[in-house]
Write a protein that holds these residues in place. Sequence first.
Motif, PDB file in Angstrom:
ATOM      1  N   ALA A  61       0.837  -1.205   0.000  1.00 13.97           N
ATOM      2  CA  ALA A  61       0.000   0.000   0.000  1.00 13.97           C
ATOM      3  C   ALA A  61       0.866   1.246   0.000  1.00 13.97           C
ATOM      4  O   ALA A  61       0.547   2.248  -0.643  1.00 13.97           O
ATOM      5  CB  ALA A  61      -0.931   0.006   1.205  1.00 13.97           C
ATOM      6  N   ARG A  68      -1.845   5.763   1.269  1.00 16.48           N
ATOM      7  CA  ARG A  68      -3.122   6.489   1.334  1.00 16.48           C
ATOM      8  C   ARG A  68      -3.050   7.630   2.355  1.00 16.48           C
ATOM      9  O   ARG A  68      -3.980   7.846   3.119  1.00 16.48           O
ATOM     10  CB  ARG A  68      -4.282   5.548   1.706  1.00 16.48           C
ATOM     11  CG  ARG A  68      -4.488   4.369   0.768  1.00 16.48           C
ATOM     12  CD  ARG A  68      -5.787   3.649   1.108  1.00 16.48           C
ATOM     13  NE  ARG A  68      -5.913   2.402   0.360  1.00 16.48           N
ATOM     14  CZ  ARG A  68      -5.511   1.225   0.809  1.00 16.48           C
ATOM     15  NH1 ARG A  68      -4.941   1.135   1.994  1.00 16.48           N
ATOM     16  NH2 ARG A  68      -5.668   0.134   0.086  1.00 16.48           N
ATOM     17  N   LEU A 133      -6.435  -0.292  -4.253  1.00  9.88           N
ATOM     18  CA  LEU A 133      -5.082   0.056  -4.680  1.00  9.88           C
ATOM     19  C   LEU A 133      -5.029   0.405  -6.168  1.00  9.88           C
ATOM     20  O   LEU A 133      -4.113   1.089  -6.615  1.00  9.88           O
ATOM     21  CB  LEU A 133      -4.110  -1.098  -4.386  1.00  9.88           C
ATOM     22  CG  LEU A 133      -3.908  -1.437  -2.905  1.00  9.88           C
ATOM     23  CD1 LEU A 133      -2.872  -2.539  -2.755  1.00  9.88           C
ATOM     24  CD2 LEU A 133      -3.485  -0.211  -2.115  1.00  9.88           C
ATOM     25  N   ARG A 399      -1.377  -6.118  -9.904  1.00  9.05           N
ATOM     26  CA  ARG A 399      -2.521  -6.324  -9.014  1.00  9.05           C
ATOM     27  C   ARG A 399      -3.742  -6.899  -9.723  1.00  9.05           C
ATOM     28  O   ARG A 399      -4.514  -7.649  -9.114  1.00  9.05           O
ATOM     29  CB  ARG A 399      -2.918  -4.987  -8.382  1.00  9.05           C
ATOM     30  CG  ARG A 399      -1.890  -4.403  -7.435  1.00  9.05           C
ATOM     31  CD  ARG A 399      -1.985  -5.002  -6.066  1.00  9.05           C
ATOM     32  NE  ARG A 399      -3.321  -4.849  -5.485  1.00  9.05           N
ATOM     33  CZ  ARG A 399      -3.677  -5.360  -4.310  1.00  9.05           C
ATOM     34  NH1 ARG A 399      -2.802  -6.067  -3.613  1.00  9.05           N
ATOM     35  NH2 ARG A 399      -4.890  -5.167  -3.829  1.00  9.05           N
TER      36      ARG A 399
END
Length: 533
Positions: A61, A68, A133, A399
């Motif tokens: 992340a 974030r 993500l 991803r």
Amino acid sequence: MPRRNRACGGGCDNPRTVGYPVWSMDLVANFAPLDAAIVVLYLLAAVAVGVAANRRIGGVASYLVGGRAAGPALNSASYIGTGLGLVTLMYASIDAFSNGFAYVTLALISFTVSVFLGLTGFVIAPLRRLELLTISEYFEHRFDRRTRILGGGIGALAGILNMGLFPKMGATFATFVTGASLTAPGSDTTINLVMSVLILLVVAYTMLGGMLSVLVTDYLQFVVLSIGLLVGAAAVLSHPALGWDRIVGAMAEHRGPRMFSPIADDGYGWTWVVFNTVVFFSAAICWAPEASRALTARDEKATRLTFLLAAPGQFVRLGIPALFATALFCLVTQTPELEAHFFPDGLAADPENAEQAMPFLLGRLLPTGILGLVAAGLLAAFMSTHDSYLLCWSSVLTRDVIAPLRGELTDDAQIRITRLGVLLIGVFLLIWGVWYELPESVWTYMAVTGTIYMSGATVVLIGGLYWRRASSAGAFAALIGGLTAILGLFRDGLAAVTGIDVPGEVIGLSSFFFCVVLFVVFSLVFPDSEAER
């Protein structure tokens, strides 16, 4: 779709690499060793940031979306920096050189879209609440895994191909802002080598620092570029041979009403306005390098503020290069040598060599030192677009394609694969974007590759968020339907066979409409079960 001008005037054997003029001494660029030193020091600083950011990677992340944790100021600056790429500035100047102030319509559209999203939170707010993500990750969350894989694959393919022309535009800029002449033996190779080094630098710091380095370097580049553009605009408006009144007057006298209104006779037309409104809106919500800013913000409020704060920048990124291009036209009307090069068929005709407009003007208008600052800012734009694109499309492949096919991957594995993807995409750019000459119209190439993904993804994203009856079959069909945009690459062939020349914007809008029809029909005919929903 705006017309793409020929890359070279009369006398060129290869319109993409040779035939550039050797200018008289009074038109030689002011680029000096001091300017080169400013540019080099800035580029080295950008790489140092990437190395420093590598020490703060704390998981996937952190690597992909900066943990974030970006506030609205940093996030909006990065958002503007991504969209304020050198390729954007080049194309804005190309089109404005041909179509004058009517091109600023796009700047108004971009500004309006950003304000609308910031005020309403449409699409971007629910996406941030899901803590994703990547954008394609939503397709599995709402529909199924195969939709995610398809969306990720088409998105990455479109995005990577879309990047193919970026380095060549950078090479063109470097050539004319520094005064290098491609008619000199080996100078085209030198420019390509410079672009290759820049790409390697971007690949290096993006691989090391991920989204942290992208956010920080984009912010730095946003500051440098903002200063550079403002300095350039001030120089244009204060120059004794230019100024606002002279620029507007030259356009009105020699080019007519279509330089001021997109819907004037022989102008862009309403279809062009509608198509580009759809494209700008779609890019803001689903084109990964830009839309990912909805995922990097620290909360929903910061996400909405990101788009609001970025709105003026969305206008400036297209408006100022348009000013540079119209200023060069004003200079052309006063310089017979320039008129012969850019308008060999007369000032009322479409120009040639329009891609040279902005760098040519800046290289000869700005004094030494100031020119280095502006050049550093614009090469910063080159880098800020590449780092965001490299990371976004590599992370989408990791991803949304590789991980779903192979099963769950550890954070370390995802970071390793993403870094490898950044490297491989960088290699592709070195081969395709710098050394390989693209055979198609560059503008058509860029528009088609973007619409291939955005037409289907926009429909699926909005439909999935706001229509309860949307189904996996409808989403899959809509994504496949977006591939119809590839017909835009074959406009000339289709016109030769059918005798009908379909404008590019009509093909683009038709692709969006076709995706809507497929999405609705397949969702109604093949609904998901209540459990799937």
